[in-house]
Design an enzyme around this catalytic site. Structure first.
Site, mmCIF file in Angstrom:
data_model
loop_
_atom_site.group_PDB
_atom_site.id
_atom_site.type_symbol
_atom_site.label_atom_id
_atom_site.label_comp_id
_atom_site.label_asym_id
_atom_site.label_seq_id
_atom_site.Cartn_x
_atom_site.Cartn_y
_atom_site.Cartn_z
ATOM 1 C CG ASP A 79 1.446 10.755 -4.370
ATOM 2 O OD1 ASP A 79 1.051 11.334 -3.345
ATOM 3 O OD2 ASP A 79 1.552 9.520 -4.454
ATOM 4 C CD GLN A 133 7.620 -7.518 -6.835
ATOM 5 O OE1 GLN A 133 6.608 -7.746 -6.189
ATOM 6 N NE2 GLN A 133 8.587 -8.428 -7.015
ATOM 7 C CB ALA A 172 3.553 -0.442 -4.074
ATOM 8 C CB SER A 173 -1.250 -2.136 -4.573
ATOM 9 O OG SER A 173 -1.226 -0.769 -4.944
#
Length: 663
Positions: free
Chosen positions: A389, A238, A234-235
């Site tokens: 989330d 990882q 991901a941004s």
């Protein structure tokens, strides 16, 4: 230099011995005193080198300006003017340098600060170019009242393109905005929901170097096995599979190298842009753009620190210990740092990819959805700490058909007061009680003093007739309408409450994917009924009454003495009521500072007017062929006026900075 300017013409080149001590005294008076006074008047923590540089430049400029008068033999007559001009120029240069290059940095810090500003300006120009190319400024300058659904759709598309091209921080911001149905029209929600943050994994050499720096040893020494191919990227980070020395499988979450520097720079730009938008556009003030940006910055910074994620996971696990049917991974704290997080590896399938497994196993999707909803509602309403989330990628389906929650980088927290107010809000909606809903909103909102209670209650009554009438089936969309009504009445939703409804909106999509047709509102009602029934059991009531009585005991013990004191004062006629304005020390400091600034500004303006009058009159005894006494007084008053105005100016800058930090 100052001594030479003010000395007699015959003594300027080589002063004799009898002029040595006066020369040294004058040198100190005209060189060091302005420097010390400038620093004191501006109240700046400037270094010696900065002050010396500003003073020398000020002496050079003032000496050049006063050179004509010295040549005419008027140097001593204008000594105070020369001194005042030097002081004013020193203050002005210190103020300008402080505005562009803050003091206290030192030479190395100065170079770093300048480098940081250059990078930020370059990045700001890059983002501005992207937004211009996407056509965003054209839409942002429009009036919200003129926005049609078609214009909103074009506006949202331009915003999505801008955020997508601007990088990780802006994509994260767009993903946050896509959950704020209480702030943005449906066109924006639909468009921003398309934002994806797919990035290639970082090179293994960089990841290995980061692991060695954080763990103090090579991955081969800390783990029995370590897979260099990431399981997910991901941004922000990882994830890699690994095995501990004792054979237990783990997942290792590694922060992407260099991501903090990029995020910090972009967050600075986001905050500046949000403040600019809020200052210029009414729609930005309506949604509280600056506060939204600050909340986003705090959340993203917490997500970058994996120690915070480990604490979040431990807190959620402790709150639901022994009764949560959803499993949480265990953190290996001895291997966890700010940039590396080592957790137990759970053998599960992300819920977004589990359709085939659910169908093959014949799993009861409704029961699974009900379990997941109950867990999140219990975290919100009972525990006060919840996963903020819960999208399908953060929920795993385990081999035994149970669920597991992962990725606790984003966690919401509620205090007991907010929990109670939220419960009363949902209870008022369930009972179709506009007054109860209004009272609950007033308790949890940020700006309750600006609420027109009667108007809000009437709007809530119309809302309930539209969504909760006979034959109508309530859905999650009604919460979107509810918060838009509240926003229209000038009430700001606190970040904690917004996180609750953001999590519920995310969970709604997850449950719709898991069990299509699942009614989240009816199931939430059933959960609330069970919780309220549990709270009304005799054991619960006795426990609550005991806790309240224990907390009230100190107050109950003091009541008789206070009643006796009041009755005695009433009997003697000595009972008084005192009110103190500005009792808060912070309020006193603000008021005192404003009065001082106003007084100095008035004195500066008055002194400036007096100097203009004296200079224009040209009267008084003649000091030289071209100079009168009134002109000397006028020049001195003009310099004094400039010094006071600089003092007011730096006070205004400092007040603006403090207000910016307060926002």
């Amino acid at each position: 230099m100052s001594v030479a300017l003010l000395a007699a013409p015959g003594q300027a080149d080589a002063p004799s011995a009898e002029f040595l001590i006066p020369s040294l005294f004058l040198g100190f008076l005209f060189t060091f005193v302005p420097a010390l006074l400038a620093r004191r008047l501006l109240n700046l923590r400037s270094g010696v080198l900065r002050i010396a540089f500003c003073t020398l430049v000020a002496l050079t400029v003032s000496g050049s300006a006063m050179g004509r008068y010295v040549q005419e033999g008027n140097g001593w007559s204008l000594a105070t003017v020369f001194w005042g001009v030097t002081l004013a120029l020193t203050m002005l240069m210190l103020l300008v340098l402080e505005a562009f290059v803050p003091g206290g940095l030192g030479p190395v810090g100065l170079v770093k600060e300048l480098h940081h500003r250059v990078l930020r300006a370059r990045r700001y120009a890059q983002v501005s170019a992207i937004s211009t190319r996407s056509g965003l400024p054209r839409f942002a300058a429009g009036r919200p009242s003129r926005n049609t659904p078609e214009r909103n759709a074009d506006f949202a598309a331009a915003l999505r393109r801008t955020l997508e091209e601007s990088g990780v921080t802006f994509v994260k911001l767009g993903q946050l905005l896509s959950t704020r149905r209480d702030l943005l029209p449906p066109e924006f929600i639909d468009e921003l929901s398309k934002l994806q943050n797919e990035v290639p994994p970082a090179p293994w050499a960089q990841v290995r170097e980061q692991l060695e720096a954080e763990l103090g040893a090579a991955p081969e020494e800390c783990f029995k096995d370590f897979d260099p191919t990431p399981l997910a990227a991901a941004s922000i980070a990882q994830v890699h599979r690994a095995t501990l020395a004792d054979g237990r499988p783990v997942v290792v979450k590694v922060r992407r190298p260099g991501i903090v520097r990029v995020v910090d720079r972009d967050l600075d730009i986001v905050r500046r842009m949000a403040r600019t938008l809020q200052r210029r556009f009414a729609w930005a003030r309506t949604i509280g753009a600056a506060d939204l940006a600050e909340g986003f910055a705090d959340s993203l910074r917490e997500e970058l620190d994996f120690r915070a994620e480990a604490r979040n996971l431990a807190t959620v696990a402790a709150a639901g210990a022994g009764r949560s049917p959803v499993r949480l991974p265990r953190v290996h704290e001895e291997l966890t740092t700010a940039r590396v997080l080592v957790m137990e590896a759970l053998d599960g399938i992300p819920l977004g990819s589990a359709d085939a497994a659910l169908t093959a196993r014949g799993t009861d999707r409704e029961a699974l959805a009900r379990t997941l909803l109950d867990v999140l509602l219990r975290q919100i309403m009972v525990d006060g700490v919840f996963h903020a989330d819960p999208h399908p990628g953060n929920i795993l389906l385990l081999p035994d058909d149970s669920l597991a929650l992962i990725d606790f980088g984003s966690v919401g927290r509620l205090d007991t007061q907010l929990q109670g107010s939220l419960q009363r809000l949902l209870l008022g909606i369930d009972q179709r009680d506009p007054a109860g809903v209004r009272d609950a909103f007033v308790e949890i909102m940020d700006r309750s003093d600006a609420v027109d209670g009667e108007s809000l209650e009437r709007s809530l009554g119309r809302f309930m007739a539209r969504h909760l009438g006979p034959g109508l089936t309530p859905d999650v969309e009604m919460f979107t309408d509810l918060f838009r009504i509240v926003s229209a009445h000038g009430v700001a939703v606190p970040a904690e409450v917004a996180a609750v409804f953001r999590a519920l909106a995310t969970l709604e999509g997850t449950l719709a994917h898991l069990a299509p047709g699942f009614n989240i509102v009816n199931e939430s009602r059933a959960f609330a009924d069970r919780e309220i029934t549990a709270q009304l059991r005799p054991e619960s009531l006795r426990e609550a009454a005991r806790d309240e009585l224990v907390s009230l005991m100190p107050l109950l013990r003091r009541i008789p003495r206070r009643v006796d004191r009041i009755t005695a004062d009433l009997e003697r006629g000595a009972f008084t009521v005192n009110t103190r304005m500005f009792a808060d020390p912070a309020g006193q400091r603000v008021l005192s500072g404003l009065l001082q600034q106003a007084l100095v500004a008035v004195l500066a303006a008055t002194t400036g007017l007096m100097s203009v009058v004296l200079l224009a009159s040209g009267g008084g005894p003649r000091i030289s062929d071209q100079l009168h006494l009134y002109e000397v007084f006028g020049y001195n008053l003009l310099v004094l006026s400039v010094i006071m105005m600089l003092r007011v100016l730096v006070g205004g800058f400092r007040g603006r900075e403090s207000r910016g930090r307060g926002r």
